[in-house]
Design a protein around this motif. Structure first.
Motif, PDB file in Angstrom:
ATOM      1  N   THR A   1       0.809  -1.225   0.000  1.00  0.00           N
ATOM      2  CA  THR A   1       0.000   0.000   0.000  1.00  0.00           C
ATOM      3  C   THR A   1       0.840   1.273   0.000  1.00  0.00           C
ATOM      4  O   THR A   1       0.294   2.368   0.110  1.00  0.00           O
ATOM      5  CB  THR A   1      -0.926   0.023   1.230  1.00  0.00           C
ATOM      6  N   ALA A   2       2.165   1.134  -0.110  1.00  0.00           N
ATOM      7  CA  ALA A   2       3.022   2.320  -0.095  1.00  0.00           C
ATOM      8  C   ALA A   2       4.277   2.030  -0.909  1.00  0.00           C
ATOM      9  O   ALA A   2       4.776   0.897  -0.934  1.00  0.00           O
ATOM     10  CB  ALA A   2       3.391   2.712   1.333  1.00  0.00           C
ATOM     11  N   MET A   3       4.799   3.076  -1.556  1.00  0.00           N
ATOM     12  CA  MET A   3       6.006   2.925  -2.371  1.00  0.00           C
ATOM     13  C   MET A   3       6.958   4.091  -2.114  1.00  0.00           C
ATOM     14  O   MET A   3       6.542   5.257  -2.036  1.00  0.00           O
ATOM     15  CB  MET A   3       5.659   2.903  -3.865  1.00  0.00           C
ATOM     16  N   LEU A   4       8.234   3.767  -1.999  1.00  0.00           N
ATOM     17  CA  LEU A   4       9.313   4.745  -2.019  1.00  0.00           C
ATOM     18  C   LEU A   4       9.864   4.771  -3.441  1.00  0.00           C
ATOM     19  O   LEU A   4      10.244   3.721  -3.976  1.00  0.00           O
ATOM     20  CB  LEU A   4      10.415   4.352  -1.033  1.00  0.00           C
ATOM     21  N   VAL A   5       9.873   5.969  -4.077  1.00  0.00           N
ATOM     22  CA  VAL A   5      10.218   6.070  -5.493  1.00  0.00           C
ATOM     23  C   VAL A   5      11.371   7.042  -5.688  1.00  0.00           C
ATOM     24  O   VAL A   5      11.300   8.204  -5.275  1.00  0.00           O
ATOM     25  CB  VAL A   5       9.003   6.536  -6.330  1.00  0.00           C
ATOM     26  N   HIS A   6      12.433   6.567  -6.303  1.00  0.00           N
ATOM     27  CA  HIS A   6      13.561   7.419  -6.686  1.00  0.00           C
ATOM     28  C   HIS A   6      13.670   7.407  -8.209  1.00  0.00           C
ATOM     29  O   HIS A   6      13.699   6.355  -8.835  1.00  0.00           O
ATOM     30  CB  HIS A   6      14.864   6.903  -6.076  1.00  0.00           C
ATOM     31  N   SER A   7      13.747   8.601  -8.823  1.00  0.00           N
ATOM     32  CA  SER A   7      13.751   9.942  -8.239  1.00  0.00           C
ATOM     33  C   SER A   7      12.344  10.510  -8.162  1.00  0.00           C
ATOM     34  O   SER A   7      11.403   9.834  -8.552  1.00  0.00           O
ATOM     35  CB  SER A   7      14.600  10.864  -9.123  1.00  0.00           C
ATOM     36  N   ASP A   8      12.206  11.761  -7.725  1.00  0.00           N
ATOM     37  CA  ASP A   8      10.839  12.275  -7.607  1.00  0.00           C
ATOM     38  C   ASP A   8      10.229  12.619  -8.964  1.00  0.00           C
ATOM     39  O   ASP A   8       9.014  12.713  -9.092  1.00  0.00           O
ATOM     40  CB  ASP A   8      10.740  13.437  -6.618  1.00  0.00           C
ATOM     41  N   THR A   9      11.025  12.757 -10.020  1.00  0.00           N
ATOM     42  CA  THR A   9      10.432  12.835 -11.359  1.00  0.00           C
ATOM     43  C   THR A   9       9.740  11.519 -11.703  1.00  0.00           C
ATOM     44  O   THR A   9       8.667  11.507 -12.323  1.00  0.00           O
ATOM     45  CB  THR A   9      11.495  13.159 -12.417  1.00  0.00           C
ATOM     46  N   GLN A  10      10.360  10.429 -11.297  1.00  0.00           N
ATOM     47  CA  GLN A  10       9.736   9.118 -11.463  1.00  0.00           C
ATOM     48  C   GLN A  10       8.491   9.005 -10.587  1.00  0.00           C
ATOM     49  O   GLN A  10       7.473   8.430 -10.983  1.00  0.00           O
ATOM     50  CB  GLN A  10      10.733   8.028 -11.071  1.00  0.00           C
TER      51      GLN A  10
END
Length: 378
Positions: free
Chosen positions: A276-285
């Protein structure tokens, strides 16, 4: 690049900056030097040493005396009230001039003004060969006294670049980079964001918001992503979230069509695993992923909470995306501070390697919504 140098370097000569550093070290140790003795010690002509003494005296760092120099004396009026131009020139090579790095450059330039240093910036690419070309251009044309660089360190070319930087006869500060353990870069200093710490902050924030399955979406071509993955892994282990059931996907080198298919696959994995949650790198992604969720009817943050990394454009999304913000301006500022101290103290100063903590900027994308099971949302 001209070289003129010391007996201990096998007959090759020292760069002018190195000679002047040696002069200052001798002066700090003995209080005075003679042109004849120091020329013999360094293996250069007396005329060369006289020129170095004149340069140091013009900068107010020494007092000229017959046949040599001493440390500045308050009785020496020749240096009183003298105004000088920049004391040193620092080359700076960064891999981008339009994302992330402008703030690093701004911090470096601001501190350079405080330190009376000149900054010469060259843009490069995320490519070791181009990094070296840009550094070489600075060495050949700008008469720089030190170098701040963010090199590509991948593969054998990256390792060879680090070895070359470590062997340069001027101080080198890495920005947002750390030499790997297998490269004996004993001279290189660096200042870098602790990206693993930042990723851990993001995971713990999402945990505190009630999420028990937290995925990670990164770009393996970025030098930052391995640290983000390491921090995500460490935090997941600490929180006892099973990694073998968690989503970790690579979004490198995807065009628009492939990206949509890739994000569909990520959402399918989220449904299957209860993520139910995602850490995404980078914030453009992260912005692209949020837009894709909205297009697919997945509510953010109700069904999927998202934290980005870099905080360059995260605030522009709808909803605005929570993001880990590296202290980009301070990376540049501290790099210049390290360089100024190195140039002032010479080889007597121990090698410094500095980690800076990022901060988590909490916005709408990760808080304040009831948890909805993904199957229900779709």
């Amino acid at each position: 690049m001209s070289t003129e140098s010391s007996p201990e370097s096998g007959g090759k000569s020292l760069f002018s900056l190195q000679r002047r550093e040696r002069l200052m070290e001798e002066l700090r140790a003995h209080g005075a030097i003679t042109v004849r003795d120091i020329a013999a010690k360094l293996g250069v002509s007396e005329l060369t040493i006289r020129r170095d003494v004149n340069i140091l005296a013009d900068e107010g760092l020494v007092s000229r005396v017959h046949g040599g120099a001493t440390l500045p004396s308050p009785l020496d009026r020749s240096t009183a009230g003298r105004t000088t131009s920049h004391s040193y020139s620092i080359g700076m090579v960064v891999p981008s001039l339009d994302y992330y790095w402008p703030q690093v450059i701004s911090g470096a330039r601001g501190e350079a003004e405080v330190q009376n240093l000149r900054i010469v910036v060259r843009g490069s690419a995320y490519d070791a060969a181009d990094n070296r070309r840009q550094v070489q251009a600075l060495l050949d044309t700008q008469n720089i006294d030190g170098l701040i660089v963010a090199p590509d360190m991948g593969g054998e070319h990256g390792k060879e670049l680090l070895r070359w930087l470590n062997a340069l006869p001027i101080p080198v500060i890495l920005a947002e980079r750390r030499a790997p353990l297998e490269i004996p870069a004993h001279k290189l200093e660096w200042v870098a964001t602790d990206h693993a710490f930042g990723a851990g902050m993001a995971v713990r924030h999402l945990w505190q918001e009630g999420h028990r399955m937290i995925g990670c979406l990164t770009d393996s071509t970025s030098p930052t992503s391995p640290h983000v993955v390491r921090g995500w892994t460490q935090a997941m282990n600490a929180l006892k979230i099973p990694l073998e059931k968690s989503i970790h996907e690579d979004s490198a080198k995807l065009d628009n069509g492939d990206r949509a298919k890739h994000f569909d696959r990520v959402l399918e994995l989220c449904r299957a695993s209860g993520t139910t949650a995602m850490l995404v790198h980078s914030d453009t992604q992260a912005v692209a992923f949020v837009q894709h969720c909205v297009d697919r009817g997945v509510d953010v943050p109700g069904s999927m909470a998202i934290v980005g990394y870099d905080d360059e454009v995260a605030y522009l999304a709808e909803p605005a995306i929570s993001a880990v913000r590296p202290p980009k301006s301070y990376v540049g500022k501290v790099a210049v501070q390290l360089m100024a101290a190195r140039l002032a103290e010479g080889r007597m100063r121990p090698v410094h390697r500095v980690d800076l903590n990022p901060e988590l900027i909490v916005r709408e994308s990760s808080v304040g919504a009831p948890r909805v099971v993904m199957e229900e949302a779709l």
